[in-house]
Design a protein around this motif. Structure first.
Motif, PDB file in Angstrom:
ATOM      1  N   THR A  27     -16.083   4.946  -5.997  1.00 36.48           N
ATOM      2  CA  THR A  27     -16.131   4.233  -4.723  1.00 36.48           C
ATOM      3  C   THR A  27     -17.524   4.310  -4.117  1.00 36.48           C
ATOM      4  O   THR A  27     -18.056   3.312  -3.609  1.00 36.48           O
ATOM      5  CB  THR A  27     -15.101   4.823  -3.741  1.00 36.48           C
TER       6      THR A  27
ATOM      7  N   GLN B 103      -4.249   4.531  -1.605  1.00 32.19           N
ATOM      8  CA  GLN B 103      -4.841   4.002  -0.376  1.00 32.19           C
ATOM      9  C   GLN B 103      -3.901   4.086   0.824  1.00 32.19           C
ATOM     10  O   GLN B 103      -4.276   3.712   1.938  1.00 32.19           O
ATOM     11  CB  GLN B 103      -5.250   2.535  -0.572  1.00 32.19           C
TER      12      GLN B 103
ATOM     13  N   GLN C 159     -13.429  -4.382   1.450  1.00 30.53           N
ATOM     14  CA  GLN C 159     -12.669  -5.291   0.594  1.00 30.53           C
ATOM     15  C   GLN C 159     -11.575  -6.010   1.379  1.00 30.53           C
ATOM     16  O   GLN C 159     -11.358  -7.213   1.192  1.00 30.53           O
ATOM     17  CB  GLN C 159     -12.054  -4.507  -0.562  1.00 30.53           C
ATOM     18  N   PHE C 160     -10.901  -5.278   2.252  1.00 31.01           N
ATOM     19  CA  PHE C 160      -9.775  -5.863   2.976  1.00 31.01           C
ATOM     20  C   PHE C 160     -10.218  -7.062   3.806  1.00 31.01           C
ATOM     21  O   PHE C 160      -9.525  -8.091   3.855  1.00 31.01           O
ATOM     22  CB  PHE C 160      -9.130  -4.813   3.880  1.00 31.01           C
TER      23      PHE C 160
ATOM     24  N   GLU D 108     -12.647   0.634   1.606  1.00 36.68           N
ATOM     25  CA  GLU D 108     -11.446  -0.198   1.532  1.00 36.68           C
ATOM     26  C   GLU D 108     -11.498  -1.341   2.543  1.00 36.68           C
ATOM     27  O   GLU D 108     -11.105  -2.480   2.252  1.00 36.68           O
ATOM     28  CB  GLU D 108     -10.209   0.667   1.777  1.00 36.68           C
TER      29      GLU D 108
ATOM     30  N   THR E  72       0.658   4.196  -2.798  1.00 37.30           N
ATOM     31  CA  THR E  72      -0.603   4.081  -3.533  1.00 37.30           C
ATOM     32  C   THR E  72      -1.602   5.115  -3.012  1.00 37.30           C
ATOM     33  O   THR E  72      -1.415   5.683  -1.935  1.00 37.30           O
ATOM     34  CB  THR E  72      -1.209   2.676  -3.377  1.00 37.30           C
TER      35      THR E  72
ATOM     36  N   GLU F 134     -13.424   6.601   1.819  1.00 40.35           N
ATOM     37  CA  GLU F 134     -12.485   5.657   1.222  1.00 40.35           C
ATOM     38  C   GLU F 134     -12.098   4.563   2.218  1.00 40.35           C
ATOM     39  O   GLU F 134     -11.952   3.392   1.855  1.00 40.35           O
ATOM     40  CB  GLU F 134     -11.224   6.397   0.758  1.00 40.35           C
ATOM     41  N   PHE F 135     -11.942   4.953   3.488  1.00 38.05           N
ATOM     42  CA  PHE F 135     -11.521   3.994   4.512  1.00 38.05           C
ATOM     43  C   PHE F 135     -12.518   2.845   4.641  1.00 38.05           C
ATOM     44  O   PHE F 135     -12.148   1.666   4.588  1.00 38.05           O
ATOM     45  CB  PHE F 135     -11.360   4.706   5.857  1.00 38.05           C
TER      46      PHE F 135
ATOM     47  N   LYS G  49     -12.463   9.060  -8.556  1.00 35.14           N
ATOM     48  CA  LYS G  49     -12.317   7.908  -7.664  1.00 35.14           C
ATOM     49  C   LYS G  49     -13.375   7.933  -6.560  1.00 35.14           C
ATOM     50  O   LYS G  49     -13.931   6.885  -6.188  1.00 35.14           O
ATOM     51  CB  LYS G  49     -10.919   7.922  -7.039  1.00 35.14           C
TER      52      LYS G  49
ATOM     53  N   ILE H  38      -5.038   5.454   4.282  1.00 37.88           N
ATOM     54  CA  ILE H  38      -6.069   4.662   4.957  1.00 37.88           C
ATOM     55  C   ILE H  38      -5.457   3.732   5.998  1.00 37.88           C
ATOM     56  O   ILE H  38      -6.057   3.457   7.037  1.00 37.88           O
ATOM     57  CB  ILE H  38      -6.868   3.860   3.912  1.00 37.88           C
ATOM     58  N   TYR H  39      -4.243   3.259   5.737  1.00 38.74           N
ATOM     59  CA  TYR H  39      -3.619   2.246   6.583  1.00 38.74           C
ATOM     60  C   TYR H  39      -2.651   2.826   7.607  1.00 38.74           C
ATOM     61  O   TYR H  39      -1.969   2.090   8.311  1.00 38.74           O
ATOM     62  CB  TYR H  39      -2.883   1.223   5.701  1.00 38.74           C
TER      63      TYR H  39
ATOM     64  N   LYS I  38       0.808  -1.219   0.000  1.00 36.41           N
ATOM     65  CA  LYS I  38       0.000   0.000   0.000  1.00 36.41           C
ATOM     66  C   LYS I  38       0.843   1.272   0.000  1.00 36.41           C
ATOM     67  O   LYS I  38       0.321   2.353  -0.281  1.00 36.41           O
ATOM     68  CB  LYS I  38      -0.922   0.025   1.233  1.00 36.41           C
TER      69      LYS I  38
END
Length: 679
Positions: A279, A181, A240-241, A237, A179, A233-234, A275, A184-185, A176
């Motif tokens: 999303t 994203q 999916q995660f 995401e 990127t 976005e979080f 984006k 988010i992490y 990540k």
């Protein structure tokens, strides 16, 4: 084996890090611990202070400075790689602990509750010299499968059982870095979810730390629009995660966050706008799949026997909502209407004009503003309406179509506005409504869109010594005031530049325009009406620049051809004012001169200036790219669908069934409230 490791990722926090380290080293605990510090090539005195503490406490502190800056997530990963103790906590270097028994309380609990992986205490939020509790409420237990009751604990007050959550996801986290994203992490929300997926969490309301709110922090360094955007976005995401686990919670939060972010989308860069809406729609589609027959209801009202802009727009939207986003969609048309034929083979359910419309609770009816007095009988609780102003003349047409007086129509529009049920195609439609009605309306924009293209224009001028200009659009009375001045302005330039005009379109003014070109010696090709791939190929192969209005301008921009918007003079004397598509205000795709006069500081150009700009090296490619990016960010299918759904969810709910006279009781109540509000 160590009981606890305190991970401190550092970047330029020399002003605060001493407080953080002192608060840890002052802990009174029976547990063993060490501090892991990873400085990310700070440019202040952070590493100097860290080295001093290492010399004083060599048994307690380990320092791992980075040779070069790895970024927030990259530096956090470096800390995670060092995590080998039974328990782990992360402390930001600008925060600090206040309770000398912080470690003892956290590890006592986790040691005594093997099925728990997260322990959170409360913290004080410190901002502008004032402090307040980060959370209120009692102690509670929560888990991944019941996240609605979870507490978003702050980093400074959260401890984790080292259950492999970091080690097993290091490679995923590394992927990540760099990127879109990445952010988010970076924070505690992801860390906590990662551990809650493996056990339960506990919140203790005792305050044991201080969270300093600084404008350089991960969160506070973002603008309001960026914060809302990151939230949406979080959650998308995380859906999916975690491969669908916790889907109900993530979908609900993603949709709420997206709704909050929608008003701020224009503040984002073009690519981020695209984006965001993509999303948002993926979240909506997933939500509708999970709810099945209970998914929200959309209905469109457009009985028509001829094909025009509304017909293309409404049928495209209805098909996408039903087939791609899994809404229940109804469409009201004549038994032999064109929209019925255009929607053949889709998942849209057709209703004959004049029939009763039954909507589920919270259902939404979308209709052109010109049909405001022709609504069907609607049954359903909390039904909502959206009246779409897609032309600056919508109000005049409403009065003409229904033979209503201006005052009756104005009351109708005021009522819709009171229920947040007015949407405007663009700035021009909004401004025209305000000007004609002498009223103030909320700028609630849902623009039109055009489909993406398989081909695009490249290179410079098609023909040495010539500028090939195209007009794309109907040649009817309502467009005559745009193309006729263009012909006259081209005639004025014939001594300075060789121009060929390609006129693509047809209508009742064609012969008059052909006569004007012949009379003014403007070289012109009247090609007639062409559509689809044939149109795309012709424009890409022949046009250096295109003048257009409305959806036609978007069709051109999606081919990466420089696109210029025209104005309508309605019989006024010849004028010479044009606007690049990418300079248009708030989704406008052309406007009347009355609206141009009301616009502030629009960068309008004369035709000679437009042509001069084309002659700058690489200008045609660059201008075409700018027009394409504008259309892609402001007028993509995803952004229009997203704005429509969001506008519908914000519209006021009307209770009970509606008579054809447009919810007379609700209308009287709304108008009465308006009068009281105005005093």
């Amino acid at each position: 084996m160590l009981d606890l490791q305190i991970l401190i990722p550092v970047y330029n926090k020399g002003k605060y890090i001493e407080d953080a380290l002192t608060s840890v080293l002052g802990q009174e605990t029976t547990y063993t611990y060490e501090i892991i510090i990873c400085d990310d090539a700070s440019t202040d005195d952070s590493q100097t202070i860290i080295d001093q503490f290492c010399q004083r406490y060599p048994q307690k502190i380990r320092s791992y400075p980075n040779a070069s800056n790895a970024g927030c997530l990259g530096n956090s990963i470096r800390c995670y790689e060092k995590a080998g103790a039974r328990y782990v906590t992360v402390l930001d270097p600008d925060d600090y602990w206040t309770d000398p028994h912080h470690i003892q309380a956290a590890l006592d609990f986790l040691d005594g509750h093997a099925d728990y992986t997260v322990f959170m205490s409360n913290t004080l939020l410190e901002e502008n010299g004032k402090q307040r509790p980060y959370h209120s409420g009692m102690s509670r237990t929560f888990g991944f499968d019941h996240l609605s009751g979870a507490v978003a604990g702050h980093t400074s007050a959260t401890f984790y059982r080292n259950c492999g959550a970091f080690a097993e996801n290091i490679d995923v986290l590394r992927s990540k870095v760099g990127t879109p994203q990445e952010k988010i992490y970076e924070g505690e929300s992801f860390r906590s979810l990662l551990h809650l997926a493996r056990g339960k969490g506990y919140f203790d309301p005792t305050i044991r730390s201080v969270y300093r709110v600084l404008d350089t922090g991960i969160w506070m360094s973002l603008s309001v629009s960026e914060q809302h955007y990151l939230n949406s976005e979080f959650y998308a995401e995380m859906l999916q995660f975690f491969d669908g686990r916790g889907a109900t919670y993530f979908l609900e939060m993603a949709e709420k966050s997206s709704g909050a972010a929608a008003p701020f989308v224009e503040d984002l860069p073009p690519a981020a706008q695209v984006k965001f809406w993509e999303t948002y729609l993926s979240v909506v589609a997933a939500r509708n799949k999970t709810t099945g027959a209970e998914s929200p209801t959309f209905a469109f009202l457009l009985p028509s026997r001829t094909v025009g802009g509304y017909e293309f727009l409404f049928t495209r939207l209805a098909r996408a909502l039903a087939d791609d986003l899994h809404f229940q969609v109804f469409f009201i048309d004549y038994k032999d209407g064109v929209c019925r034929r255009m929607l053949s083979g889709s998942g849209v359910k057709m209703i004959e004009q004049g029939s009763e419309l039954k909507l589920l609770q919270g259902g939404l009816l979308v209709f052109p503003a010109t049909l405001g007095f022709e609504l069907p009988v609607i049954t359903g609780r909390n039904v909502r309406l959206l009246s779409w102003f897609a032309h600056p003349k919508s109000f005049e047409w409403l009065c003409y179509r229904t033979s209503k007086t201006g005052e009756a129509a104005k009351q109708h529009i005021e009522w819709l506005h009171a229920f947040r049920s007015l949407i405007f195609m663009d700035w021009s439609c909004w401004k025209a409504a305000e000007r004609v009605l002498n009223a103030t309306f909320t700028r609630n924009f849902v623009p039109v869109y055009a489909t993406q293209k398989a081909i695009s224009r490249t290179g410079g001028f098609h023909e040495p010594g010539y500028v090939n200009i195209a007009w794309l659009g109907r040649l009817d009375d309502d467009k005559f005031g745009a193309i006729n001045p263009l012909i006259e302005n081209l005639a004025n330039l014939r001594d300075s530049v060789r121009v060929r005009l390609h006129v693509i379109g047809d209508g009742n003014m064609r012969s008059r325009l052909e006569d004007a070109c012949a009379r003014l010696s403007v070289e012109a090709i009247f090609y007639g009406t062409i559509i689809g791939e044939e149109l795309d190929r012709y424009l890409v192969s022949n046009a250096d620049i295109v003048f257009a209005m409305g959806i036609s301008s978007l069709e051109v921009a999606n081919l990466k051809i420089p696109t210029v918007l025209t104005f309508l003079s309605e019989g006024a004397a010849n004028f010479d004012s044009y606007l690049w598509l990418f300079d248009s205000p708030q989704f406008s795709l052309g406007m009347y001169l009355d609206e141009l006069a009301a616009a502030d500081n629009l960068p309008v150009h004369q035709l000679s200036e437009i042509i001069s700009q084309l002659k700058v090296p690489n200008a045609i490619s660059n201008l075409g790219q700018k027009c394409f990016e504008h259309a892609a960010s402001k007028h993509s299918e995803a952004s229009v669908l997203g704005r429509l759904i969001n506008a519908g969810s914000s519209a006021g709910a009307l209770h009970g069934a509606s008579p054809p006279s447009l919810f007379k009781r609700s209308m009287r109540r709304a108008l009465r409230a308006l009068r009281l509000a105005k005093g």
